[in-house]
Motif scaffolding. Structure first.
Motif, PDB file in Angstrom:
ATOM      1  N   MET A  14       0.819  -1.202   0.000  1.00 34.55           N
ATOM      2  CA  MET A  14       0.000   0.000   0.000  1.00 34.55           C
ATOM      3  C   MET A  14       0.863   1.266   0.000  1.00 34.55           C
ATOM      4  O   MET A  14       0.486   2.275  -0.599  1.00 34.55           O
ATOM      5  CB  MET A  14      -0.948   0.006   1.198  1.00 34.55           C
ATOM      6  CG  MET A  14      -2.087  -0.981   1.104  1.00 34.55           C
ATOM      7  SD  MET A  14      -3.274  -0.589  -0.206  1.00 34.55           S
ATOM      8  CE  MET A  14      -4.009   0.915   0.439  1.00 34.55           C
ATOM      9  N   ILE A  18       1.598   5.535  -2.481  1.00 28.85           N
ATOM     10  CA  ILE A  18       1.544   6.830  -1.807  1.00 28.85           C
ATOM     11  C   ILE A  18       2.711   7.686  -2.283  1.00 28.85           C
ATOM     12  O   ILE A  18       3.849   7.208  -2.340  1.00 28.85           O
ATOM     13  CB  ILE A  18       1.577   6.633  -0.274  1.00 28.85           C
ATOM     14  CG1 ILE A  18       0.311   5.891   0.157  1.00 28.85           C
ATOM     15  CG2 ILE A  18       1.714   7.961   0.446  1.00 28.85           C
ATOM     16  CD1 ILE A  18       0.250   5.536   1.602  1.00 28.85           C
ATOM     17  N   ALA A  26       2.154   8.655   6.241  1.00 31.33           N
ATOM     18  CA  ALA A  26       1.145   7.606   6.087  1.00 31.33           C
ATOM     19  C   ALA A  26       1.559   6.340   6.822  1.00 31.33           C
ATOM     20  O   ALA A  26       0.747   5.724   7.519  1.00 31.33           O
ATOM     21  CB  ALA A  26       0.926   7.310   4.605  1.00 31.33           C
ATOM     22  N   PHE A  55      -5.529   1.792   7.211  1.00 31.43           N
ATOM     23  CA  PHE A  55      -5.479   2.653   6.028  1.00 31.43           C
ATOM     24  C   PHE A  55      -6.800   3.386   5.835  1.00 31.43           C
ATOM     25  O   PHE A  55      -6.813   4.586   5.544  1.00 31.43           O
ATOM     26  CB  PHE A  55      -5.135   1.842   4.771  1.00 31.43           C
ATOM     27  CG  PHE A  55      -3.660   1.808   4.490  1.00 31.43           C
ATOM     28  CD1 PHE A  55      -3.016   2.898   3.897  1.00 31.43           C
ATOM     29  CD2 PHE A  55      -2.907   0.695   4.814  1.00 31.43           C
ATOM     30  CE1 PHE A  55      -1.659   2.866   3.652  1.00 31.43           C
ATOM     31  CE2 PHE A  55      -1.553   0.655   4.563  1.00 31.43           C
ATOM     32  CZ  PHE A  55      -0.921   1.752   3.979  1.00 31.43           C
ATOM     33  N   THR A  59      -6.852   7.580   6.141  1.00 34.57           N
ATOM     34  CA  THR A  59      -6.832   8.224   4.827  1.00 34.57           C
ATOM     35  C   THR A  59      -7.779   9.420   4.797  1.00 34.57           C
ATOM     36  O   THR A  59      -8.937   9.283   5.185  1.00 34.57           O
ATOM     37  CB  THR A  59      -7.255   7.209   3.736  1.00 34.57           C
ATOM     38  OG1 THR A  59      -6.315   6.143   3.710  1.00 34.57           O
ATOM     39  CG2 THR A  59      -7.315   7.861   2.371  1.00 34.57           C
ATOM     40  N   THR A  67      -7.637   4.661  -2.002  1.00 33.35           N
ATOM     41  CA  THR A  67      -7.254   3.682  -0.984  1.00 33.35           C
ATOM     42  C   THR A  67      -8.073   2.408  -1.134  1.00 33.35           C
ATOM     43  O   THR A  67      -7.531   1.302  -1.082  1.00 33.35           O
ATOM     44  CB  THR A  67      -7.447   4.273   0.429  1.00 33.35           C
ATOM     45  OG1 THR A  67      -6.605   5.423   0.555  1.00 33.35           O
ATOM     46  CG2 THR A  67      -7.104   3.271   1.508  1.00 33.35           C
ATOM     47  N   SER A  70      -6.900   0.540  -4.176  1.00 34.46           N
ATOM     48  CA  SER A  70      -5.593  -0.076  -3.921  1.00 34.46           C
ATOM     49  C   SER A  70      -5.724  -1.312  -3.046  1.00 34.46           C
ATOM     50  O   SER A  70      -5.092  -2.337  -3.312  1.00 34.46           O
ATOM     51  CB  SER A  70      -4.639   0.936  -3.274  1.00 34.46           C
ATOM     52  OG  SER A  70      -4.402   2.012  -4.142  1.00 34.46           O
TER      53      SER A  70
END
Length: 84
Positions: A14, A18, A26, A55, A59, A67, A70
């Motif tokens: 993940m 980003i 993050a 996440f 986010t 997100t 992903s």
């Protein structure tokens, strides 16, 4: 707290999507949130589920669709997330 291999892999994957300037922020936010989620659920280790939820919780709303896309691209189905 210990992390499962699946949780570590999801975090790493993940973070690939980003932008570099936000990656460390993050990462720290997701780690903290995932460990909190796992702790509140009395889990012995952070799971893939906790990372996915981390996440989603950390986010900003404007990036939430990316997100979700992903997470699904990495094999996480929102419908399958366990209630923690």
């Amino acid at each position: 707290m210990d992390w499962s291999n699946e949780a570590k892999e999801l975090l790493s994957n993940m973070l690939l999507v980003i932008p570099a300037q936000y990656k460390e922020l993050a990462k720290n936010g997701v780690i903290s949130t995932a460990e909190k989620i796992a702790g509140e659920a009395h889990l012995e280790q952070v799971t893939q589920d906790a990372v996915a939820r981390g996440f989603l919780k950390s986010t900003p709303k404007e990036f939430l669709p990316l997100t979700i896309d992903s997470l699904e691209a990495f094999g996480v189905s929102l419908a399958d997330l366990q209630i923690v």
